[in-house]
Design a protein around this motif. Structure first.
Motif, mmCIF file in Angstrom:
data_model
loop_
_atom_site.group_PDB
_atom_site.id
_atom_site.type_symbol
_atom_site.label_atom_id
_atom_site.label_comp_id
_atom_site.label_asym_id
_atom_site.label_seq_id
_atom_site.Cartn_x
_atom_site.Cartn_y
_atom_site.Cartn_z
ATOM 1 N N ILE A 243 0.891 -0.834 0.061
ATOM 2 C CA ILE A 243 0.076 0.249 0.107
ATOM 3 C C ILE A 243 1.007 1.246 -0.203
ATOM 4 O O ILE A 243 1.865 1.452 1.065
ATOM 5 N N GLY A 244 1.018 2.701 -1.185
ATOM 6 C CA GLY A 244 1.575 3.517 -1.111
ATOM 7 C C GLY A 244 1.291 4.630 -0.210
ATOM 8 O O GLY A 244 2.086 5.342 -0.544
ATOM 9 N N MET A 245 -0.757 4.857 -0.044
ATOM 10 C CA MET A 245 -0.596 6.074 1.040
ATOM 11 C C MET A 245 -1.143 5.271 2.121
ATOM 12 O O MET A 245 -2.124 4.404 2.283
ATOM 13 N N LEU A 246 -1.274 6.499 3.572
ATOM 14 C CA LEU A 246 -1.548 6.114 4.802
ATOM 15 C C LEU A 246 -2.381 7.453 5.312
ATOM 16 O O LEU A 246 -1.463 8.177 4.937
ATOM 17 N N ARG A 247 -3.346 7.078 5.278
ATOM 18 C CA ARG A 247 -3.985 8.999 5.830
ATOM 19 C C ARG A 247 -4.262 8.757 7.930
ATOM 20 O O ARG A 247 -4.868 7.922 8.047
ATOM 21 N N ILE A 248 -3.601 9.679 7.920
ATOM 22 C CA ILE A 248 -3.581 9.665 9.443
ATOM 23 C C ILE A 248 -4.484 10.690 9.878
ATOM 24 O O ILE A 248 -4.579 11.500 9.891
ATOM 25 N N GLY A 249 -6.315 9.881 10.427
ATOM 26 C CA GLY A 249 -7.101 9.908 10.695
ATOM 27 C C GLY A 249 -7.484 11.397 9.467
ATOM 28 O O GLY A 249 -7.506 10.776 8.574
ATOM 29 N N ALA A 250 -8.934 11.478 9.838
ATOM 30 C CA ALA A 250 -9.817 12.197 8.852
ATOM 31 C C ALA A 250 -9.761 13.747 9.212
ATOM 32 O O ALA A 250 -9.797 14.675 8.135
ATOM 33 N N GLU B 278 13.009 8.404 9.280
ATOM 34 C CA GLU B 278 13.417 8.312 9.608
ATOM 35 C C GLU B 278 12.355 6.153 9.694
ATOM 36 O O GLU B 278 12.481 5.331 9.318
ATOM 37 N N LEU B 279 11.261 6.672 9.205
ATOM 38 C CA LEU B 279 10.139 6.149 8.800
ATOM 39 C C LEU B 279 10.014 5.389 7.741
ATOM 40 O O LEU B 279 9.313 4.981 6.969
ATOM 41 N N GLY B 280 10.557 5.790 6.300
ATOM 42 C CA GLY B 280 11.266 5.609 5.340
ATOM 43 C C GLY B 280 9.289 5.856 4.777
ATOM 44 O O GLY B 280 8.246 5.230 3.836
ATOM 45 N N ILE B 281 8.823 7.511 5.002
ATOM 46 C CA ILE B 281 7.623 7.655 4.229
ATOM 47 C C ILE B 281 7.648 9.581 4.184
ATOM 48 O O ILE B 281 9.776 10.335 3.737
ATOM 49 N N LYS B 282 7.105 9.726 3.586
ATOM 50 C CA LYS B 282 7.406 11.291 3.239
ATOM 51 C C LYS B 282 5.825 11.769 2.940
ATOM 52 O O LYS B 282 4.893 11.582 2.603
ATOM 53 N N SER B 283 5.348 12.969 3.869
ATOM 54 C CA SER B 283 4.287 13.773 4.067
ATOM 55 C C SER B 283 4.145 14.525 3.139
ATOM 56 O O SER B 283 4.647 15.210 2.501
ATOM 57 N N LEU B 284 2.692 14.358 2.985
ATOM 58 C CA LEU B 284 1.558 15.321 2.207
ATOM 59 C C LEU B 284 0.295 15.733 2.744
ATOM 60 O O LEU B 284 -0.165 15.136 4.031
ATOM 61 N N PRO B 285 -0.163 16.493 1.881
ATOM 62 C CA PRO B 285 -1.158 17.382 2.739
ATOM 63 C C PRO B 285 -2.082 16.836 3.200
ATOM 64 O O PRO B 285 -2.099 15.222 2.720
ATOM 65 N N ASP B 286 -3.380 16.958 4.042
ATOM 66 C CA ASP B 286 -4.589 16.774 4.072
ATOM 67 C C ASP B 286 -4.351 14.921 5.067
ATOM 68 O O ASP B 286 -5.143 14.328 4.709
ATOM 69 N N TYR B 287 -3.360 14.812 5.893
ATOM 70 C CA TYR B 287 -3.413 14.035 6.141
ATOM 71 C C TYR B 287 -2.389 12.857 6.142
ATOM 72 O O TYR B 287 -2.869 11.757 6.648
ATOM 73 N N TRP B 288 -2.220 12.874 5.176
ATOM 74 C CA TRP B 288 -1.337 12.005 3.690
ATOM 75 C C TRP B 288 -0.154 11.294 4.177
ATOM 76 O O TRP B 288 0.559 12.596 4.069
ATOM 77 N N VAL B 289 0.583 10.328 4.002
ATOM 78 C CA VAL B 289 1.942 10.197 4.346
ATOM 79 C C VAL B 289 2.506 8.939 2.929
ATOM 80 O O VAL B 289 1.518 8.343 2.553
ATOM 81 N N LYS B 290 3.668 9.446 2.527
ATOM 82 C CA LYS B 290 3.739 8.373 1.065
ATOM 83 C C LYS B 290 4.181 7.355 2.003
ATOM 84 O O LYS B 290 5.308 7.638 2.488
ATOM 85 N N VAL B 291 4.046 5.824 1.874
ATOM 86 C CA VAL B 291 5.026 4.842 2.002
ATOM 87 C C VAL B 291 5.721 4.222 1.107
ATOM 88 O O VAL B 291 5.558 4.011 0.075
#
Length: 166
Positions: free
Chosen positions: A126-133, A152-165
């Protein structure tokens, strides 16, 4: 302290997790999206024994739809949970309804549960994770924490509480 996914639990862990999740479904946060979706059905889940019987059938439908709950236990007592849904076709995992027992708060447990969801997303491709609504103060703090720990986490933060894994 141990954690497991409700969908993968067996025996007493399965019973404890289903009882806990049934309680969450029977008493959702007022005004939440889930509260509006479940509507008056929540009252049926509140009937002792019958609610658990109904829910044991419903949980199979939920799990087939990608819903699951990460359970956190301390000495066989559930002290935290993080509900989420995986959308295989979209390649996303959306986390919601984070709960930590009051006696266990301020220990970073909610953050640790979200980190386990990042791992889960990575394992499932899974490439994208959303932290809450979004909108909750916790979601904002967690997203900010993750933004400062991208490598450290191997992610890229994106707008609207999304992170790219990654």
């Amino acid at each position: 302290m141990k954690s497991y996914f409700a969908s993968e639990s067996h025996g007493q862990e399965r019973e404890r997790s289903l009882d806990y999740i049934c309680g969450m479904a029977a008493y959702p946060d007022k005004g939440s999206e889930f509260d509006s979706k479940i509507g008056c059905r929540k009252y049926g889940l509140r009937i002792p024994k019958l609610g658990n019987l109904i829910f044991s059938y419903l949980v199979v439908v939920f799990e087939r739809s990608g819903y699951d709950v990460l359970i956190l236990e301390d000495d066989e007592r559930i002290v935290g949970s993080n509900a989420f849904q995986i959308h295989e076709k979209k390649g996303t995992l959306e986390a919601f309804s984070v709960k930590v027992d009051e006696a266990y708060r301020e220990r970073g447990l909610a953050r640790q549960m979200h980190e386990k969801l990042i791992e889960r997303a990575r394992q499932r491709g899974i490439g994208m994770l959303r932290i809450g609504a979004g909108g909750h103060e916790f979601d904002k703090r967690l997203h900010k924490n993750f933004s400062s720990r991208e490598s450290e986490l191997g992610i890229k933060s994106l707008p609207d509480y999304w992170v790219k894994v990654l």
